[in-house]
Write an enzyme that holds these catalytic residues in place. Sequence first.
Site, short mmCIF file in Angstrom:
data_model
loop_
_atom_site.label_atom_id
_atom_site.label_comp_id
_atom_site.label_asym_id
_atom_site.label_seq_id
_atom_site.Cartn_x
_atom_site.Cartn_y
_atom_site.Cartn_z
N ASP A 17 0.45 -0.98 0.33
CA ASP A 17 0.38 0.07 -0.32
C ASP A 17 0.64 1.63 -0.16
OD1 ASP A 17 -1.80 -2.14 -0.08
OD2 ASP A 17 -2.61 -1.39 2.11
N GLU A 41 4.12 1.28 -1.24
CA GLU A 41 5.13 1.82 -2.61
C GLU A 41 3.58 2.59 -3.07
OE1 GLU A 41 8.08 -1.17 -2.78
OE2 GLU A 41 5.78 -2.45 -2.33
N TYR A 42 2.20 1.78 -3.34
CA TYR A 42 1.49 2.28 -4.21
C TYR A 42 1.37 3.73 -3.97
CZ TYR A 42 -3.26 2.57 -6.19
OH TYR A 42 -4.75 2.48 -7.17
N SER A 79 -11.98 6.60 0.96
CA SER A 79 -10.97 5.85 1.87
C SER A 79 -10.36 6.59 2.64
CB SER A 79 -9.84 5.12 1.11
OG SER A 79 -9.38 6.05 -0.22
N ASP A 85 -7.65 -5.15 9.71
CA ASP A 85 -6.73 -5.57 7.88
C ASP A 85 -8.38 -6.61 7.40
OD1 ASP A 85 -5.51 -5.15 6.29
OD2 ASP A 85 -4.05 -6.28 6.70
N TYR A 126 -17.90 -0.34 11.60
CA TYR A 126 -17.52 1.39 12.81
C TYR A 126 -17.60 3.17 12.08
CZ TYR A 126 -14.48 -0.13 9.24
OH TYR A 126 -13.85 0.17 7.06
N LYS A 170 -10.55 9.33 14.68
CA LYS A 170 -11.83 10.49 13.79
C LYS A 170 -12.00 11.14 14.69
CE LYS A 170 -13.45 6.15 11.68
NZ LYS A 170 -14.57 5.02 11.67
N LYS A 189 -0.52 4.50 9.74
CA LYS A 189 -0.01 2.76 9.33
C LYS A 189 0.71 2.56 10.69
CE LYS A 189 -1.32 1.39 6.03
NZ LYS A 189 -2.93 0.83 4.80
N CYS A 212 14.38 -34.77 -10.84
CA CYS A 212 14.44 -34.42 -9.49
C CYS A 212 15.84 -34.42 -9.33
CB CYS A 212 13.99 -36.51 -9.95
SG CYS A 212 13.48 -36.61 -7.65
N CYS A 272 7.77 -34.49 -9.68
CA CYS A 272 8.36 -36.03 -10.07
C CYS A 272 7.21 -36.57 -10.30
CB CYS A 272 9.04 -35.99 -9.25
SG CYS A 272 10.20 -37.79 -9.57
N CYS A 275 10.49 -43.14 -5.91
CA CYS A 275 10.77 -41.60 -6.31
C CYS A 275 11.52 -41.76 -4.63
CB CYS A 275 10.74 -40.77 -6.13
SG CYS A 275 11.67 -39.22 -5.33
S1 IVH Z 1 -13.94 4.81 8.39
C1 IVH Z 1 -15.28 7.82 5.52
N1 IVH Z 1 -12.31 3.05 10.34
O1 IVH Z 1 -9.70 1.27 6.31
C2 IVH Z 1 -14.44 6.84 6.52
N2 IVH Z 1 -12.13 2.90 7.74
O2 IVH Z 1 -8.86 3.42 3.59
C3 IVH Z 1 -15.07 5.71 6.61
N3 IVH Z 1 -10.97 0.55 7.69
O3 IVH Z 1 -12.09 2.02 3.22
C4 IVH Z 1 -13.94 4.32 7.52
N4 IVH Z 1 -10.76 -0.17 9.78
O4 IVH Z 1 -11.61 0.01 4.56
C5 IVH Z 1 -12.83 3.09 8.79
N5 IVH Z 1 -11.98 1.49 12.08
C6 IVH Z 1 -12.08 2.11 11.03
C7 IVH Z 1 -11.52 0.95 10.34
C8 IVH Z 1 -11.52 1.67 8.44
C9 IVH Z 1 -10.68 -0.10 8.80
C10 IVH Z 1 -10.70 0.28 6.23
C11 IVH Z 1 -11.81 0.73 5.66
C12 IVH Z 1 -11.29 2.28 4.63
C13 IVH Z 1 -10.32 1.73 4.78
C14 IVH Z 1 -9.62 3.23 4.67
#
Ligand code: IVH
Length: 703
Positions: free
Chosen positions: A59, A61-62, A108, A143, A252, A324, A348, A442, A460, A465
């Site tokens: 992620d 690196e992406y 995301s 995850d 969540y 949040k 992360k 083999c 093989c 064997c």
């Molecule tokens: S909140 C608008 N809370 O992480 C906010 N996301 O890119 C909605 N994830 O796509 C996401 N645990 O799949 C939120 N406690 C958590 C989370 C969580 C895992 C994932 C979710 C999201 C990605 C973030």
Amino acid sequence: MYTKETEINLSQEAKALLSLLPGEGLMNDNLTDTVEALRRVIRYNDYRYYIQDDPVVSDFEYDQLFAWLKKLEKENPELKTPDSPTSRVAQGLSKNFPTVQHLVPMLSLDNSYNEDDLTDWDRKAREFAGVDELEYCIEPKFDGASISLIYENDLLTRGATRGDGVAGDDITTNIRQIRTIPLSAPFSNYGIQQIEIRGEVLINKTTFKKFNEQRMAENLPPLANPRNAASGSLRMVDPNEVAKRGLEAFLYHMSYHVMLDGQTEPEILQTHSGTLDLLYTMGFRSPAKEKIVVKGIKAVIDYVHEFESKRDDLPYEIDGMVIKVNNYDLQDKMGMTTHHPRWAIAFKFKARQATSKLRSVEFQVGRTGSITPVAKIDPVPIGGVMVGSMSLFNEDVIREKGLKKGDTVLVERAGDVIPYIVKSMADLRDGSEEDIIFPTKCPVCDHPLFKPEGESVWRCNNINCEAQVVERIIHFVSKDAMDIRSFGESNVRKFYNLGILKDVPGIYEMDFGVIGKMEGFGAKSITNLTAAIESSKSQPLHRLIFGLGIRYVGETTAKTLANAVKELTELKDYTEEQLLALEDIGPKVAGSIRQFFADPGNLDMLEKLRSLGVNLLNTQGSLSAEGTLSGQTFLFTGTLSKLKRSEAEGMVEQHGGKLLSGVSSKLNYLIVGDDAGSKLEKAKKINTIKILTEDEFIKLVEA
Ligand code: IVH
């Protein structure tokens, strides 16, 4: 979509781009080439991530590649194209399920990796909110695979994947298989008529480990993390299979809700932490217990570090924490960018990785003749465990990763369990590295290797064997097969090397006079060993079948086969059609079973085992015995009063019946306890389903 060759080229192109990243140098010193390569690689990774659940770059690196492409396009607007991955959200929809629109787009989260990132984000967040200090709710970042659920009038009406964020796959039937997701919840008690909630579907560490062990047994590379396993499981076509995967879910986030006429919003729904508590009270699994509410970023930093140190003790994987803004009015005020809400950020955790030198590759021969390349590296500690050797699975993996002997490699312990090589660091090469040559013969018996069409594993096929013979004996005596205690791998190797043991029947003919004279074999260990060998002769038939190590025949299939016959060698007359008619046996498995029983050597071995006193009979008698449930499917709902649920389910299986996890036209019997709910209602609509009380069920079994 991509040929194997293109896939390998793209993986190598990704590596080349990543090695340019530190200074963001240009590929072939050409700007257009670089921009195009970035797009190719990002698109390919999107496909691997969303469709294959098996990304080629991390992620982190992406994110870096994506940011680089964005920067180049911004500096050189003439190079921007409408189909650039920066112009749209990645595609994540598959063809197997209908597409549905989310009520609110699923954004995301922006990522942070260190304290400075968090401090910067807090400063900006306070500016947008127009306050000096913010109250934050902090919770784990699960995850798994994200989902969105809709409840209307207290009933679960829809479950969907994230998809491209705007629309997802309608996977309601699969979602209903997840036991931690209530099919109804008392939202109306809080005045809510319709609600969309989001969460994460997970596979816990133990289940994930088992899943990967099974893949490895088939020489398939393990899935890199539980997220891939969860998201793959959610998109399976057969909901019964989904039910077997042991998925769990955490909810969540409330993305949308409508109140019932005349109702006002309860106070608890003014904050995110209140929402988590409410969901928890209603029977959802939410991070209500794991969350914490704090003021200011300093306390946030402390909590994320504290949680990171507890990470390994959790039964499920988390890859970070989510911070949040707690108050919903402030969240609304802060709004969002095109991709992320401004009121939340992910922190992360560090990936559990280390670098080391790849010293050599050994080629091991498995029980079924599969050749597995095993990398030997300079041992390094990763997450408290020394890692010195790991499977490379098959030749394609070596080619795709472009590995060379002498390379510096990045190693990760996936899902805390299986170590694997993420990539080689090509930029650290000094020219002394050597290609890894896959053998053509083999390594144990010198027999030429072959690779069946469409497979990636070399084999093989010399059944005699030595390596295979030894592995077969080890498997035969193992715990899940004939369970000959105190035999074990090292004794098998020892006896084999000394010529005391040559093949599977030889286990029952060993010369204990010779063994008794060997060092380490006192009278007591001989007594234990002979007793264990003797008692294995009467193991149930399914253990013997599993122990034979027929390719693709695992414990479940072994039980199915044992249940189908009165005596093992009946299977030699089974046609493909008859085998396919058995539960869970497909053409691949049927072919392998037929091949095994067509081999005169194998039939001789079975006769030999029989003459030595090993049980070949199905003594558990679930076949066509009186009162059998074989061929019938069952489901329980509600609370039983006489039997425990597990007891009742055990009775079904013992009598050859099969348990289903949901009501469908495949169901024959629904057994109804007290307070039965929606399953009963649904079953009443399908007139082929017989609905029984607990007493009627007991009578049926005992009949
Ligand atoms: S909140 C608008 N809370 O992480 C906010 N996301 O890119 C909605 N994830 O796509 C996401 N645990 O799949 C939120 N406690 C958590 C989370 C969580 C895992 C994932 C979710 C999201 C990605 C973030």
